[in-house]
Design an enzyme around this catalytic site. Structure first.
Site, PDB file in Angstrom:
ATOM      1  N   CYS A  87       0.862  -1.169   0.000  1.00 43.01           N
ATOM      2  CA  CYS A  87       0.000   0.000   0.000  1.00 43.01           C
ATOM      3  C   CYS A  87       0.908   1.230   0.000  1.00 43.01           C
ATOM      4  O   CYS A  87       1.688   1.426   0.941  1.00 43.01           O
ATOM      5  CB  CYS A  87      -0.905  -0.005   1.231  1.00 43.01           C
ATOM      6  SG  CYS A  87      -2.007   1.415   1.233  1.00 43.01           S
ATOM      7  N   GLY A  88       0.799   2.025  -1.058  1.00 40.11           N
ATOM      8  CA  GLY A  88       1.672   3.186  -1.198  1.00 40.11           C
ATOM      9  C   GLY A  88       1.327   4.281  -0.210  1.00 40.11           C
ATOM     10  O   GLY A  88       2.198   4.780   0.517  1.00 40.11           O
ATOM     11  N   HIS A  89       0.038   4.643  -0.166  1.00 35.61           N
ATOM     12  CA  HIS A  89      -0.326   5.724   0.765  1.00 35.61           C
ATOM     13  C   HIS A  89      -0.061   5.262   2.193  1.00 35.61           C
ATOM     14  O   HIS A  89       0.348   6.053   3.055  1.00 35.61           O
ATOM     15  CB  HIS A  89      -1.792   6.159   0.569  1.00 35.61           C
ATOM     16  CG  HIS A  89      -2.747   5.449   1.468  1.00 35.61           C
ATOM     17  ND1 HIS A  89      -3.420   4.301   1.115  1.00 35.61           N
ATOM     18  CD2 HIS A  89      -3.107   5.690   2.761  1.00 35.61           C
ATOM     19  CE1 HIS A  89      -4.160   3.882   2.127  1.00 35.61           C
ATOM     20  NE2 HIS A  89      -3.998   4.716   3.131  1.00 35.61           N
ATOM     21  N   HIS A 208      -8.384  -3.996  -7.758  1.00 34.40           N
ATOM     22  CA  HIS A 208      -8.364  -2.522  -7.827  1.00 34.40           C
ATOM     23  C   HIS A 208      -8.642  -2.124  -9.279  1.00 34.40           C
ATOM     24  O   HIS A 208      -8.017  -2.667 -10.200  1.00 34.40           O
ATOM     25  CB  HIS A 208      -7.000  -1.961  -7.427  1.00 34.40           C
ATOM     26  CG  HIS A 208      -6.649  -2.152  -5.971  1.00 34.40           C
ATOM     27  ND1 HIS A 208      -6.272  -3.358  -5.447  1.00 34.40           N
ATOM     28  CD2 HIS A 208      -6.604  -1.252  -4.946  1.00 34.40           C
ATOM     29  CE1 HIS A 208      -6.016  -3.210  -4.146  1.00 34.40           C
ATOM     30  NE2 HIS A 208      -6.206  -1.944  -3.819  1.00 34.40           N
ATOM     31  N   ASP A 234     -10.243   5.232  -3.235  1.00 38.45           N
ATOM     32  CA  ASP A 234      -9.025   5.792  -2.645  1.00 38.45           C
ATOM     33  C   ASP A 234      -9.091   7.314  -2.689  1.00 38.45           C
ATOM     34  O   ASP A 234      -9.241   7.904  -3.760  1.00 38.45           O
ATOM     35  CB  ASP A 234      -7.802   5.281  -3.427  1.00 38.45           C
ATOM     36  CG  ASP A 234      -6.513   5.451  -2.636  1.00 38.45           C
ATOM     37  OD1 ASP A 234      -6.453   6.367  -1.798  1.00 38.45           O
ATOM     38  OD2 ASP A 234      -5.582   4.673  -2.865  1.00 38.45           O
ATOM     39  N   CYS A 238      -3.424   6.865  -4.871  1.00 35.42           N
ATOM     40  CA  CYS A 238      -3.132   5.428  -4.825  1.00 35.42           C
ATOM     41  C   CYS A 238      -1.692   5.139  -5.264  1.00 35.42           C
ATOM     42  O   CYS A 238      -1.370   5.164  -6.461  1.00 35.42           O
ATOM     43  CB  CYS A 238      -4.114   4.619  -5.679  1.00 35.42           C
ATOM     44  SG  CYS A 238      -3.999   2.848  -5.314  1.00 35.42           S
ATOM     45  N   GLY A 239      -0.868   4.820  -4.277  1.00 34.59           N
ATOM     46  CA  GLY A 239       0.556   4.598  -4.575  1.00 34.59           C
ATOM     47  C   GLY A 239       0.783   3.387  -5.461  1.00 34.59           C
ATOM     48  O   GLY A 239       1.569   3.448  -6.424  1.00 34.59           O
ATOM     49  N   THR A 240       0.090   2.280  -5.160  1.00 37.42           N
ATOM     50  CA  THR A 240       0.300   1.079  -5.983  1.00 37.42           C
ATOM     51  C   THR A 240      -0.362   1.260  -7.353  1.00 37.42           C
ATOM     52  O   THR A 240       0.142   0.773  -8.362  1.00 37.42           O
ATOM     53  CB  THR A 240      -0.226  -0.182  -5.258  1.00 37.42           C
ATOM     54  OG1 THR A 240      -1.567   0.053  -4.809  1.00 37.42           O
ATOM     55  CG2 THR A 240       0.642  -0.532  -4.066  1.00 37.42           C
TER      56      THR A 240
END
Ligand code: PYC
Length: 312
Positions: A87-89, A208, A234, A238-240
């Site tokens: 999870c990026g965020h 996603h 999100d 969304c980082g990913t």
């Protein structure tokens, strides 16, 4: 039972980091510990992130000792329905939280996740850059017939989670006023993928869905809407999802190494991103800000009929 958590948000998307109070999952690699989390402690996942203590939007992160000794910490991310890959965020939130706890100075940290090692840099300004897992496109131009919406073409790509990235500009305005329609459209895409058995590599569930369109901020390159696995959207870019998107752009020759890509979210928050190529690997970097919003003990009272969340 008490579970110590620290909440933050990254570009509007909440992260609830579990600091202590969660049962010991052992010392195995995080991929195995995530499997144990899913099979034995799903009730705790729901207790931590779902109503009445949380909401559908919250992503939880369980801070763990790493198995890989080159890492300073490990994390297992989870949401309102299950566990996540990366999870990026949430990683930006984790780093900001460790800084808040004075466990981290500006500099670099290596973090073990169930899908690989990521690293992050805490800048002196407080911004955080995440070096994500290698990202790639698995299938290009997949055509779907989405009931009620017609033909939709998109790419299937990995950015730490599996994404279906709709190719054309979103037919629905990327505005918070249109959330119900955006959710209905992307949920219908997800159901179509499932109905036709279309997956990521090795059968990975494409949970996603990402729509893109023109940004409102003229300094950004694109605006997105990302539907998350549990039907929430999100609030951050969304980082990913941004990783999956820029990996596709790079493979299409539309983004060069180290070229800045500014991704705007449906709420207007932004991540700065770029790609570095290392041998055959495409490595995305995602930069953003997180702010701590609260420190709390979650209390699980055995007399409380909703202590494990409100059942679906
Ligand atoms: O930032 O990677 C992300 C993410 C995944 C789900 C929600 N946010």
């Amino acid at each position: 039972m008490r579970i110590r958590v620290i909440d933050s948000h990254t570009g509007g998307e909440p992260t609830r980091l579990v600091i202590s109070g969660f049962p010991d999952l052992g010392r195995a690699p995080l991929r195995e510990r995530r499997a144990r989390f899913r099979s034995e402690f799903d009730h705790l996942r729901a207790a931590i992130v779902n109503e009445p203590r949380g909401s559908d939007a919250i992503v939880g992160g369980l801070l763990c000792d790493p198995h890989d000794q080159s890492c300073q910490t490990g994390v297992i991310f989870f949401n309102n329905v299950s566990v996540l890959g990366m999870c990026g965020h949430g990683t930006i939130g984790l780093v900001a939280t460790l800084a808040h706890l004075k466990r981290l100075e500006p500099g670099h940290i290596r973090i073990e996740t169930p899908v690989g090692i990521v690293s992050a840099e805490l800048h002196v300004t407080g911004a955080v850059t995440v070096r994500n897992v290698p990202s790639y496109r698995y299938r290009k131009d997949v055509e779907l017939r989405v009931p009620g919406f017609g033909s939709v073409t998109g790419d299937i790509a990995w950015g730490g989670n599996w994404f279906f990235l709709v190719k054309a500009e979103s037919p629905i305005e990327l505005s918070l006023r249109r959330l119900d329609e955006l959710t209905a459209f992307t949920w219908s895409i997800r159901q179509t993928l499932e109905r036709h058995g279309i997956t990521g590599e090795h059968g990975g569930s494409i949970d996603h869905i990402e729509l893109c369109g023109p940004p409102r901020d003229s300094t950004a390159n694109s605006r997105n809407f990302v539907l998350c696995p549990g039907k929430s959207y999100d609030r951050s870019p969304c980082g990913t999802g941004t990783s999956a998107k820029i990996a596709c752009l790079y493979e299409d020759g539309k983004l060069q190494q180290n070229e800045l890509w500014i991704q705007e979210s449906i709420t207007g928050s932004v991540f700065e991103a770029h790609i570095e190529r290392h041998g055959t690997e495409i490595i995305p970097f995602i930069k953003g800000w997180a702010f701590v919003t609260s420190e709390a003990d979650l209390i699980i009272d055995e007399r409380d009929p909703f202590r494990w969340g409100i059942p679906a």
